[in-house]
Design a protein around this motif. Structure first.
Motif, PDB file in Angstrom:
ATOM      1  N   HIS A   1       0.817  -1.207   0.000  1.00 38.36           N
ATOM      2  CA  HIS A   1       0.000   0.000   0.000  1.00 38.36           C
ATOM      3  C   HIS A   1       0.856   1.265   0.000  1.00 38.36           C
ATOM      4  O   HIS A   1       0.567   2.227  -0.691  1.00 38.36           O
ATOM      5  CB  HIS A   1      -0.925  -0.028   1.218  1.00 38.36           C
TER       6      HIS A   1
ATOM      7  N   ASP B   1      -7.152  -4.251  10.853  1.00 39.59           N
ATOM      8  CA  ASP B   1      -7.956  -5.322  10.255  1.00 39.59           C
ATOM      9  C   ASP B   1      -7.087  -6.355   9.550  1.00 39.59           C
ATOM     10  O   ASP B   1      -7.384  -7.555   9.599  1.00 39.59           O
ATOM     11  CB  ASP B   1      -8.945  -4.735   9.232  1.00 39.59           C
TER      12      ASP B   1
ATOM     13  N   ILE C   1      -7.125 -10.389  10.218  1.00 42.52           N
ATOM     14  CA  ILE C   1      -7.349 -11.389   9.167  1.00 42.52           C
ATOM     15  C   ILE C   1      -6.179 -12.376   9.133  1.00 42.52           C
ATOM     16  O   ILE C   1      -6.381 -13.600   9.085  1.00 42.52           O
ATOM     17  CB  ILE C   1      -7.541 -10.691   7.800  1.00 42.52           C
TER      18      ILE C   1
ATOM     19  N   ASP D   1     -11.839 -10.925  -4.364  1.00 43.58           N
ATOM     20  CA  ASP D   1     -10.777  -9.920  -4.358  1.00 43.58           C
ATOM     21  C   ASP D   1     -10.902  -9.109  -3.068  1.00 43.58           C
ATOM     22  O   ASP D   1     -11.916  -8.434  -2.857  1.00 43.58           O
ATOM     23  CB  ASP D   1     -10.896  -8.993  -5.579  1.00 43.58           C
ATOM     24  N   LEU D   2      -9.877  -9.155  -2.235  1.00 44.68           N
ATOM     25  CA  LEU D   2      -9.951  -8.463  -0.942  1.00 44.68           C
ATOM     26  C   LEU D   2      -9.862  -6.952  -1.114  1.00 44.68           C
ATOM     27  O   LEU D   2     -10.187  -6.195  -0.205  1.00 44.68           O
ATOM     28  CB  LEU D   2      -8.865  -8.983  -0.003  1.00 44.68           C
TER      29      LEU D   2
ATOM     30  N   HIS E   1      -9.717  -5.152  -8.021  1.00 43.48           N
ATOM     31  CA  HIS E   1      -8.579  -5.443  -8.886  1.00 43.48           C
ATOM     32  C   HIS E   1      -8.900  -5.167 -10.342  1.00 43.48           C
ATOM     33  O   HIS E   1      -8.078  -4.627 -11.077  1.00 43.48           O
ATOM     34  CB  HIS E   1      -8.166  -6.909  -8.680  1.00 43.48           C
TER      35      HIS E   1
ATOM     36  N   ASP F   1     -10.162   3.116   1.939  1.00 42.99           N
ATOM     37  CA  ASP F   1      -9.009   3.911   1.523  1.00 42.99           C
ATOM     38  C   ASP F   1      -7.853   3.038   1.045  1.00 42.99           C
ATOM     39  O   ASP F   1      -6.690   3.243   1.437  1.00 42.99           O
ATOM     40  CB  ASP F   1      -8.557   4.836   2.659  1.00 42.99           C
ATOM     41  N   GLY F   2      -8.166   2.062   0.220  1.00 42.98           N
ATOM     42  CA  GLY F   2      -7.122   1.225  -0.375  1.00 42.98           C
ATOM     43  C   GLY F   2      -6.582   0.144   0.528  1.00 42.98           C
ATOM     44  O   GLY F   2      -5.621  -0.529   0.170  1.00 42.98           O
ATOM     45  N   ARG F   3      -7.188  -0.034   1.702  1.00 44.05           N
ATOM     46  CA  ARG F   3      -6.730  -1.101   2.591  1.00 44.05           C
ATOM     47  C   ARG F   3      -7.888  -2.049   2.884  1.00 44.05           C
ATOM     48  O   ARG F   3      -9.054  -1.661   2.849  1.00 44.05           O
ATOM     49  CB  ARG F   3      -6.122  -0.514   3.870  1.00 44.05           C
ATOM     50  N   VAL F   4      -7.535  -3.304   3.163  1.00 46.61           N
ATOM     51  CA  VAL F   4      -8.546  -4.346   3.311  1.00 46.61           C
ATOM     52  C   VAL F   4      -9.379  -4.123   4.577  1.00 46.61           C
ATOM     53  O   VAL F   4      -8.836  -3.789   5.629  1.00 46.61           O
ATOM     54  CB  VAL F   4      -7.850  -5.719   3.372  1.00 46.61           C
ATOM     55  N   GLY F   5     -10.689  -4.306   4.461  1.00 47.60           N
ATOM     56  CA  GLY F   5     -11.586  -4.141   5.603  1.00 47.60           C
ATOM     57  C   GLY F   5     -12.090  -5.492   6.088  1.00 47.60           C
ATOM     58  O   GLY F   5     -12.616  -6.287   5.294  1.00 47.60           O
ATOM     59  N   LEU F   6     -11.943  -5.742   7.390  1.00 51.13           N
ATOM     60  CA  LEU F   6     -12.357  -7.023   7.967  1.00 51.13           C
ATOM     61  C   LEU F   6     -13.825  -7.321   7.694  1.00 51.13           C
ATOM     62  O   LEU F   6     -14.198  -8.469   7.390  1.00 51.13           O
ATOM     63  CB  LEU F   6     -12.094  -6.990   9.482  1.00 51.13           C
TER      64      LEU F   6
ATOM     65  N   GLY G   1     -11.769  -1.982  12.000  1.00 51.29           N
ATOM     66  CA  GLY G   1     -11.285  -0.602  12.122  1.00 51.29           C
ATOM     67  C   GLY G   1     -12.341   0.413  11.713  1.00 51.29           C
ATOM     68  O   GLY G   1     -12.554   1.426  12.379  1.00 51.29           O
ATOM     69  N   HIS G   2     -13.039   0.119  10.598  1.00 51.04           N
ATOM     70  CA  HIS G   2     -14.067   1.028  10.116  1.00 51.04           C
ATOM     71  C   HIS G   2     -15.259   1.070  11.073  1.00 51.04           C
ATOM     72  O   HIS G   2     -15.845   2.125  11.325  1.00 51.04           O
ATOM     73  CB  HIS G   2     -14.499   0.609   8.714  1.00 51.04           C
TER      74      HIS G   2
END
Lengths: 239, 239
Positions: free
Chosen positions: A10, A172, A176, B6-7, B10, B144-149, B195-196
């Motif tokens: 990232h 997060d 995971i 896709d986490l 993509h 924001d470009g990061r994976v969300g649980l 986090g969110h």
């Protein structure tokens, strides 16, 4: 102290970064150092690798595209192949599909950039903990822009070690990775069942997959020593 | 048939795409349709949303930046707020931080683009299965470009439903999502601990988080009906 796992690179890493590419760049990097290499140079392109070989003696090239050796390179990014050689006094220039790219993203802002694999997980996490002052980011290289199960699993192994050593706030990605590490199976099952593991086995590289699934068999950690601005190469040495 | 998770978005989706943004875009989208909206228009920018409102009657704007309502918009991307309104005969223009971007990536190549959340998981997976001929891709919007649980968890719920309905080849993303879904806890625990989810609770939006953690409470699936090329807006209707 923050612990952060990016399931894909990232950017914006302020402190310590552990770059993970289990199949196979960071696993192979550890093995080059195990077999005596003085240093590793990670380049963004094969062309830079060829130019570096012209620039001095004792320089060997290792790398792959689509899992196969790059034409004109000396080695094919294989930890098993590396284990059979002696690299004493040599510098190995590495160029791989995903791992070297992730290392370059890490080096843009990271204060300390380390290469981590399952094979050096204990040593890499201890080293990261010793260096960190605000954040440890574990960055999974992935495969062609998509998340790789083997990297997420290794990030979970590293996270578990780090959480053993002290308190962290976690994100997060860490949640995971820990869930995958604790529930997806043992290392050889997980690494073999990953998409990339299956693809390598299909290319006859199953021995590399089994090598990469070994946990904490090496105490060597490749640490970013210098960025060669002109060549766009990252120089790693045994930390 | 292939199942792919896709986490993060993509691209290159050939067939059916389920876009997932549990907190809160796709959850809110389902709720707008539950409350009678004729259609949803997902725009890439707030400016396009304002222009669309000028273009006709019966158009309302909903959206957020950093979790808060966009100034000049009618609604704030809140499923709880939407549940208290009647949108019969209205078109809602939506612009959100992550979900609308993911929907646009999906629409670039996807043959069928559906919006999925925990709240419509059963209906969305059934609809996807009925439409697919070669692949179902579940695309997590992330934050924001990061994976969300919460998105990965929802992808696991959808994957589990889909695997109930028939055979699929699965990828690493699906394996990770299934592992999270089966081991990370119950929906409210997982969505709240993300986090969110924590950030929204900090903004006083904990009711939205609890709403979003409900599983299969709606049978409505927003389905991409038309791409308005000139406005860069995606039109979804109840499928």
């Amino acid at each position: 102290m923050r612990l952060r796992v990016d399931l894909l690179p990232h950017g914006n890493y302020p402190d310590v970064v552990l770059v993970v590419d289990v199949l196979r760049a960071t696993t192979t990097a550890v093995q080059y150092l195990e077999r005596g290499a003085d240093a590793l140079l990670l380049t963004a392109t094969p062309e830079v690798a060829f130019a570096l070989r012209e620039s001095g003696a004792g320089i060997l090239l290792g790398g792959e595209r689509g899992g196969l050796p790059i034409p004109g390179f000396d080695f094919g990014n294989s930890p098993v192949e590396a284990a059979a050689q002696n690299f004493t006094g040599k510098t190995v220039v590495m160029n791989t599909t995903n791992g070297t790219g992730a290392a370059h993203v890490a080096a843009e802002t990271g204060k300390h950039v380390l290469l981590a694999a399952l094979t050096n997980a204990h040593a890499a996490s201890r080293r990261a903990r010793a260096l960190a002052t605000e954040e440890i980011a574990i960055v999974c290289a992935g495969t062609d822009g998509r998340v790789g199960l083997e990297d997420v699993y290794a990030a979970g192994v590293l996270s578990e070690y780090l959480l053993t050593m002290g308190g962290f706030s976690i994100d997060d990605g860490t949640r995971i990775a820990l869930t995958v590490r604790r529930n997806a199976g043992n290392p050889i099952e997980v690494v073999s069942s990953s998409g990339h593991g299956q693809a390598l086995a299909g290319l006859g590289l199953g021995d590399d997959v089994r090598h990469a699934a070994q946990v904490s068999t090496s105490t060597l950690v490749p640490v970013l020593d210098a960025v060669q601005e002109t060549a766009g190469a990252l120089r790693f040495v045994a930390g």
